[in-house]
Motif scaffolding. Structure first.
Motif, short mmCIF file in Angstrom:
data_model
loop_
_atom_site.label_atom_id
_atom_site.label_comp_id
_atom_site.label_asym_id
_atom_site.label_seq_id
_atom_site.Cartn_x
_atom_site.Cartn_y
_atom_site.Cartn_z
N THR A 190 0.94 -1.13 0.11
CA THR A 190 -0.07 0.08 -0.05
C THR A 190 1.05 1.37 0.03
O THR A 190 0.72 2.10 -0.70
CB THR A 190 -0.86 0.00 1.25
OG1 THR A 190 -1.61 -1.16 1.25
CG2 THR A 190 -1.69 1.35 1.20
N ASP A 191 2.22 1.33 0.96
CA ASP A 191 2.81 2.50 0.92
C ASP A 191 3.69 2.81 -0.46
O ASP A 191 3.72 3.69 -0.85
CB ASP A 191 3.79 2.22 2.09
CG ASP A 191 3.24 2.15 3.51
OD1 ASP A 191 2.20 2.73 3.56
OD2 ASP A 191 3.74 1.83 4.41
N GLN A 192 4.15 1.69 -1.00
CA GLN A 192 4.62 1.75 -2.33
C GLN A 192 3.88 2.40 -3.39
O GLN A 192 4.25 3.32 -4.24
CB GLN A 192 5.14 0.47 -2.68
CG GLN A 192 6.21 -0.29 -2.15
CD GLN A 192 6.54 -1.44 -2.52
OE1 GLN A 192 6.15 -2.24 -3.28
NE2 GLN A 192 7.92 -2.05 -2.27
N LEU A 193 2.50 1.94 -3.34
CA LEU A 193 1.57 2.55 -4.32
C LEU A 193 1.29 4.02 -4.14
O LEU A 193 1.11 4.73 -5.01
CB LEU A 193 0.19 1.61 -4.43
CG LEU A 193 0.30 0.37 -4.82
CD1 LEU A 193 -0.95 -0.45 -4.63
CD2 LEU A 193 0.53 0.23 -6.12
N ARG A 194 1.34 4.31 -2.86
CA ARG A 194 0.98 5.64 -2.58
C ARG A 194 2.23 6.72 -2.83
O ARG A 194 1.94 7.66 -3.39
CB ARG A 194 0.78 5.87 -0.74
CG ARG A 194 -0.65 5.43 -0.30
CD ARG A 194 -0.68 5.86 1.05
NE ARG A 194 -1.93 5.53 1.71
CZ ARG A 194 -2.56 5.69 2.64
NH1 ARG A 194 -1.66 6.46 3.60
NH2 ARG A 194 -3.93 5.50 3.23
N ILE A 195 3.54 6.06 -2.68
CA ILE A 195 4.57 6.77 -3.06
C ILE A 195 4.65 6.97 -4.50
O ILE A 195 4.82 8.35 -5.01
CB ILE A 195 5.85 6.22 -2.55
CG1 ILE A 195 5.88 6.30 -0.95
CG2 ILE A 195 7.03 6.82 -3.00
CD1 ILE A 195 6.83 5.01 -0.39
N VAL A 196 4.46 6.04 -5.33
CA VAL A 196 4.67 6.16 -6.87
C VAL A 196 3.38 6.92 -7.20
O VAL A 196 3.44 7.76 -8.00
CB VAL A 196 4.14 4.73 -7.31
CG1 VAL A 196 4.03 4.81 -8.94
CG2 VAL A 196 5.59 3.67 -7.13
N GLY A 197 2.20 6.88 -6.54
CA GLY A 197 1.18 7.85 -6.89
C GLY A 197 1.29 9.20 -6.84
O GLY A 197 1.18 9.80 -7.66
#
Length: 228
Positions: free
Chosen positions: A150-157
């Protein structure tokens, strides 16, 4: 006070009271970080200043007279470096900055306390710039949940949103620099950047903590858009 494995003196912080272990470790890291001490000596507001200095020393995109946008600017280390290098303090260049948090005034920097993800932010930044930008910087970091995927997706977003803004406001030949983290979730972002910029790479400055997955994406040579 103790010594580390290299023989250097190392400040230790006692546990106890209301201080959590995570707070103890963070405080010890700050007290023993040479870049934190150097930032105080050099008058920079954060150790992050040295990350931008290292990247620009090697790739030379902060040029006198340039217009720079600093996203997620507080406490102001990157804005300080940018203002100095583009000569914003004497009116030759321009630095505009935005952050959710307050940021005390920096000579040569125009600041707005505003959420970059809000609808009004892009138009406000363009108004502050009074034209297009030569460099878009983003040292923003998404709030973490503790769930890695979830954190990776937030950062990339967040980086994707910053990149989309950059492609709307950059002059041809412009540069985009953004904090990212090592993961396999940014393949689509990199593919898009490679379509929009002539050079795209990951960089990890020496001043970025080596035990961190933090790195930066550096996209140079914006191709511009056909409509321009």
């Amino acid at each position: 006070m103790a010594k580390d494995t290299t023989g250097r003196l190392y400040v230790t912080v006692k546990t106890g009271g209301k201080r959590k272990l995570s707070s103890k470790l963070w405080l010890e890291r700050q007290l023993n970080d040479p870049y934190v001490a150097q930032a105080k000596r050099d008058g920079y507001r954060s150790r992050a200043a040295y990350k931008l200095i290292e990247i620009d020393d090697k790739h030379r995109f902060l040029k006198p007279g340039s217009t720079v946008v600093d996203l997620g600017a507080a406490p102001g280390g990157w804005s300080q470096v940018a203002a100095k290098r583009v000569h914003a303090t004497n009116g030759k260049g321009k630095v505009v900055a935005i952050d959710l948090l307050e940021m005390p005034e920096i000579p040569g920097v125009t600041f707005a306390q505003l959420d970059f993800l809000s609808e009004e932010a892009p138009a406000r930044l363009i108004e502050m710039m009074g034209g297009r930008a030569d460099v878009v910087l983003s040292d923003m970091a998404a709030n973490t949940t503790g769930h890695r995927k979830t954190d990776q997706l937030r950062i990339v977003g967040l980086v994707e949103t910053a990149a989309a803004f950059a492609t709307e406001v950059l002059n041809p030949g412009g540069t985009f620099v953004a904090k990212a983290f090592q993961s396999g979730a940014d393949a689509e972002l990199l593919a898009q950047l490679k379509r929009d910029f002539t050079s795209v790479r990951h960089v990890k400055p020496a001043s970025s903590r080596q035990d961190s997955s933090e790195r930066y994406v550096l996209a140079m040579g914006f191709r511009g858009q056909p409509s321009r």
